[in-house]
Write an enzyme that holds these catalytic residues in place. Structure first.
Site, short mmCIF file in Angstrom:
data_model
loop_
_atom_site.label_atom_id
_atom_site.label_comp_id
_atom_site.label_asym_id
_atom_site.label_seq_id
_atom_site.Cartn_x
_atom_site.Cartn_y
_atom_site.Cartn_z
CD GLU A 37 -2.54 1.52 2.56
OE1 GLU A 37 -1.93 1.31 3.62
OE2 GLU A 37 -3.70 1.94 2.50
CG HIS A 61 -9.89 4.36 8.65
ND1 HIS A 61 -10.24 4.76 7.39
CD2 HIS A 61 -8.91 3.43 8.51
CE1 HIS A 61 -9.50 4.12 6.51
NE2 HIS A 61 -8.68 3.30 7.16
CE LYS A 84 -8.27 -0.14 5.98
NZ LYS A 84 -7.21 0.81 5.72
NE ARG A 102 -3.30 -4.02 13.56
CZ ARG A 102 -3.50 -3.11 12.61
NH1 ARG A 102 -3.30 -3.44 11.33
NH2 ARG A 102 -3.90 -1.89 12.89
CE LYS A 136 -0.26 -19.42 36.60
NZ LYS A 136 0.95 -20.04 37.10
CG ASP A 194 2.68 -23.57 36.29
OD1 ASP A 194 3.34 -23.61 35.24
OD2 ASP A 194 2.04 -22.57 36.65
CG MET A 211 12.97 -12.99 38.24
SD MET A 211 11.25 -13.50 38.49
CE MET A 211 10.55 -12.09 39.25
CD GLN A 223 0.13 -24.84 29.00
OE1 GLN A 223 0.83 -24.23 28.19
NE2 GLN A 223 -0.51 -24.22 29.97
P1 NAP Z 1 4.16 -14.39 44.92
O1 NAP Z 1 2.77 -14.91 45.14
O2 NAP Z 1 4.34 -12.93 44.76
O3 NAP Z 1 5.10 -14.92 46.13
C1 NAP Z 1 6.34 -14.42 46.31
C2 NAP Z 1 7.07 -15.17 47.49
O4 NAP Z 1 8.40 -14.70 47.44
C3 NAP Z 1 6.52 -14.86 48.87
O5 NAP Z 1 6.62 -15.99 49.68
C4 NAP Z 1 7.51 -13.77 49.36
O6 NAP Z 1 7.69 -13.77 50.76
C5 NAP Z 1 8.79 -14.25 48.73
N1 NAP Z 1 9.76 -13.16 48.62
C6 NAP Z 1 9.70 -12.10 47.78
N2 NAP Z 1 10.79 -11.31 47.97
C7 NAP Z 1 11.53 -11.90 48.96
C8 NAP Z 1 12.76 -11.56 49.59
N3 NAP Z 1 13.45 -10.48 49.22
N4 NAP Z 1 13.25 -12.41 50.52
C9 NAP Z 1 12.56 -13.52 50.88
N5 NAP Z 1 11.39 -13.88 50.33
C10 NAP Z 1 10.87 -13.07 49.38
O7 NAP Z 1 4.79 -15.03 43.61
P2 NAP Z 1 4.43 -16.44 42.89
O8 NAP Z 1 3.35 -16.22 41.89
O9 NAP Z 1 4.22 -17.48 43.93
O10 NAP Z 1 5.74 -16.74 42.03
C11 NAP Z 1 6.97 -17.00 42.68
C12 NAP Z 1 8.05 -17.37 41.67
O11 NAP Z 1 7.71 -18.54 40.93
C13 NAP Z 1 8.32 -16.26 40.62
O12 NAP Z 1 9.70 -16.08 40.53
C14 NAP Z 1 7.77 -16.87 39.34
O13 NAP Z 1 8.49 -16.41 38.19
C15 NAP Z 1 8.02 -18.34 39.56
N6 NAP Z 1 7.17 -19.22 38.68
C16 NAP Z 1 7.82 -19.95 37.73
C17 NAP Z 1 7.10 -20.80 36.88
C18 NAP Z 1 7.85 -21.61 35.82
O14 NAP Z 1 7.23 -22.16 34.92
N7 NAP Z 1 9.15 -21.74 35.93
C19 NAP Z 1 5.71 -20.89 36.99
C20 NAP Z 1 5.06 -20.12 38.00
C21 NAP Z 1 5.81 -19.29 38.85
P3 NAP Z 1 6.82 -12.82 51.72
O15 NAP Z 1 5.59 -13.58 52.04
O16 NAP Z 1 7.72 -12.62 52.90
O17 NAP Z 1 6.58 -11.54 50.98
#
Ligand code: NAP
Length: 485
Positions: A29, A109, A134, A172, A277, A314, A405, A462
């Site tokens: 275009e 549009h 369109k 798209r 979730k 998971d 992380m 999955q």
């Molecule tokens: P969430 O609900 O936010 O939980 C976070 C946890 O981390 C809480 O227990 C928190 O403790 C703790 N935390 C955070 N900062 C901290 C620190 N500085 N020191 C000590 N503890 C700390 O998160 P989520 O959804 O459960 O996910 C957690 C992790 O799992 C993420 O890194 C995510 O990427 C990973 N994950 C990976 C997959 C995969 O396929 N590989 C799938 C799902 C999740 P407090 O209670 O003290 O705040």
């Protein structure tokens, strides 16, 4: 068909872009309203005949300031010079006098809204005796794409129907599936002629555009945000390699109820991520006991009568990964320490318990960790106390916190702990590939499982559920390593 708009702003740039666009596009275009001092003949010689010429006025989102009659004269000249189509706005088409109607697109549009009477608008445009209708609309909420899909399916004549903005991206990508005449894609990112346009290369490669058709099965990841999700990359590459007629899309969903009611019926399978979730569990027909206990899922698969089966791959992936490296090949009676008390921790703790493990929870915030442990009727130990140990008296240690992380890659949730060669250390974090925790555990000779392996396996489960074919896990691993480093 893929149509790449050429937007200048100079003649030199336009001619250069046309050269590059010819190998990627079925149609080009030329937006002459965006090219300074354009020379129509020269542009058309460069494009060849597969070209739409558009001279958009300001009121329809363009830059042309000429009166309509003068503007249309230029477009009529484009047809004389051999253009395949000219695009004329709905409120100017009655002024077109000397054009072959079989080469005219009538367009309208809506840059700032989704019109409530879209079907009526299309029907009115269809009345013009020209080749193609369109309509481009602003998508305000993802579920509105369902209206576009249905309108395309029920079209009366060739129709280009585009959803603009980030939420319109899927309209798209799915053009060939629902029978749209063409989709617009930019030459490269930064050269878009309308909001939400995807680059042609990404459309072709990441979203398999040329491989899709009316029998293509749709899948996607429901979340918010999802633009950085790598699930489309692994699933689409997997479909490609096993020759499965599927397409996997990022689905940025705000209102999950509206999504499930309106858009989900077009899909065969969905990955579900944060923040949906938990809520999606209510959409599942007869959720299993473990799903109900976890209270969250990450996978939906279509059943007959628009009902959905739920899975939590998971958990299956995490447990499968651990069992694979355990010398005993079973979690039964193994002692497991789960570090964290968030959503992932709860799910993983329940998965390990289900597999027969003796699970203990530790968490930074004692009240939160204790609450979860009490609910699951398992022991709790504060993270402060855990860090007093030199070595940990558990066979499996699972980090489900976000500590380590990117960008905080030098942090570990268990600094100073010495791991043992027969211990299994798991980290749910998948970026970086090897967290500080995993690096330390590897150095100490423990068996290690990365979050990347869990991500690969959850996607694999999955994929196998949806395609009934073995998942190409090595391909998934390579893609993640290539994208994330
Ligand atoms: P969430 O609900 O936010 O939980 C976070 C946890 O981390 C809480 O227990 C928190 O403790 C703790 N935390 C955070 N900062 C901290 C620190 N500085 N020191 C000590 N503890 C700390 O998160 P989520 O959804 O459960 O996910 C957690 C992790 O799992 C993420 O890194 C995510 O990427 C990973 N994950 C990976 C997959 C995969 O396929 N590989 C799938 C799902 C999740 P407090 O209670 O003290 O705040």
């Amino acid at each position: 068909m893929i149509c790449i708009p050429v937007i200048g702003p100079t003649m030199g740039q336009a001619l250069e872009d046309i050269k590059r666009a010819r190998s990627l596009a079925d149609l080009i275009e030329i937006r002459i309203d965006l090219i300074e001092n354009f020379q129509l003949k020269k542009l058309l010689e460069a494009t060849g005949p597969e070209v739409i010429v558009t001279y958009r006025p300001i009121r329809e989102g363009g830059k042309c300031t000429l009166p309509d009659l003068d503007r249309l004269k230029v477009l009529e000249e484009a047809l004389v010079l051999g253009a395949k189509f000219i695009d004329i706005e709905w409120d100017a088409i009655q002024n077109l006098k000397n054009a072959d109607q079989s080469k005219v697109i009538v367009s309208r549009h809506f840059f700032n809204e989704f019109p409530i009477n879209l079907t009526e608008i299309i029907a009115n445009l269809d009345k013009h005796p020209v080749a193609i209708t369109k309509v481009a609309v602003k998508i305000e909420e993802l579920a509105q794409n369902a209206i576009l899909f249905s309108a395309l399916k029920n079209k009366k004549k060739p129709l280009i129907l585009i959803g603009m903005g980030e939420e319109g991206l899927i309209s798209r990508i799915t053009t060939r599936i629902f029978g749209g005449f063409l989709t617009f894609a930019s030459l490269t990112s930064g050269k878009e002629s309308a909001p939400g346009q995807i680059a042609a290369e990404e459309l072709r490669n990441r979203f398999r555009f040329k491989k899709t058709g009316q029998n293509t099965k749709l899948f996607g990841v429901v979340g918010n945000p999802v633009s950085h999700s790598l699930s489309p990359d692994i699933h689409n590459a997997g479909f490609e390699i096993i020759n499965f007629d599927g397409l996997y899309l990022p689905l940025k969903v705000g209102d999950s109820d509206s999504f499930m009611k309106n858009l989900a019926p077009f899909f065969e399978g969905l990955s579900v991520t944060i923040p949906h979730k938990e809520k999606m569990l209510s959409k599942v027909l007869n959720p299993s006991e473990i799903l109900r206990k976890i209270g969250a899922l990450n996978t939906l698969s279509k059943l007959p009568h628009n009902q959905w089966e739920g899975m939590n791959t998971d958990i299956d992936a995490a447990i499968k990964s651990i069992i694979e490296v355990l010398p005993s090949r079973t979690l039964k009676d193994q002692t497991v320490l789960v570090v964290g008390a968030g959503g992932a921790s709860r799910a993983i703790a329940i998965g390990a318990m289900q597999a027969g493990a003796k699970v203990t929870i530790t968490n930074r915030t004692v009240i939160k960790g204790k609450k979860m442990a009490d609910e699951l009727e398992i022991p709790f130990i504060s993270l402060e106390d855990v860090l007093l140990f030199e070595t940990l008296p558990y066979q499996v240690i699972m980090n489900t916190t976000s500590v380590g992380m990117v960008p905080h890659i030098e942090e570990s949730p268990l600094p100073g702990i010495q791991f043992l060669p027969n211990q299994v250390v798991f980290d749910a974090i998948y970026n970086p590939h090897k967290t500080k925790l995993i690096q330390n555990a590897e150095k100490d000779g423990a068996f290690c499982i990365t979050g990347r392996e869990m991500f690969v396996k959850q996607g694999g489960l999955q994929f196998e559920r949806w395609t009934s074919k073995k998942a190409p896990l090595e391909l998934f691993r390579n893609i993640l390593n290539e994208k994330l480093g």
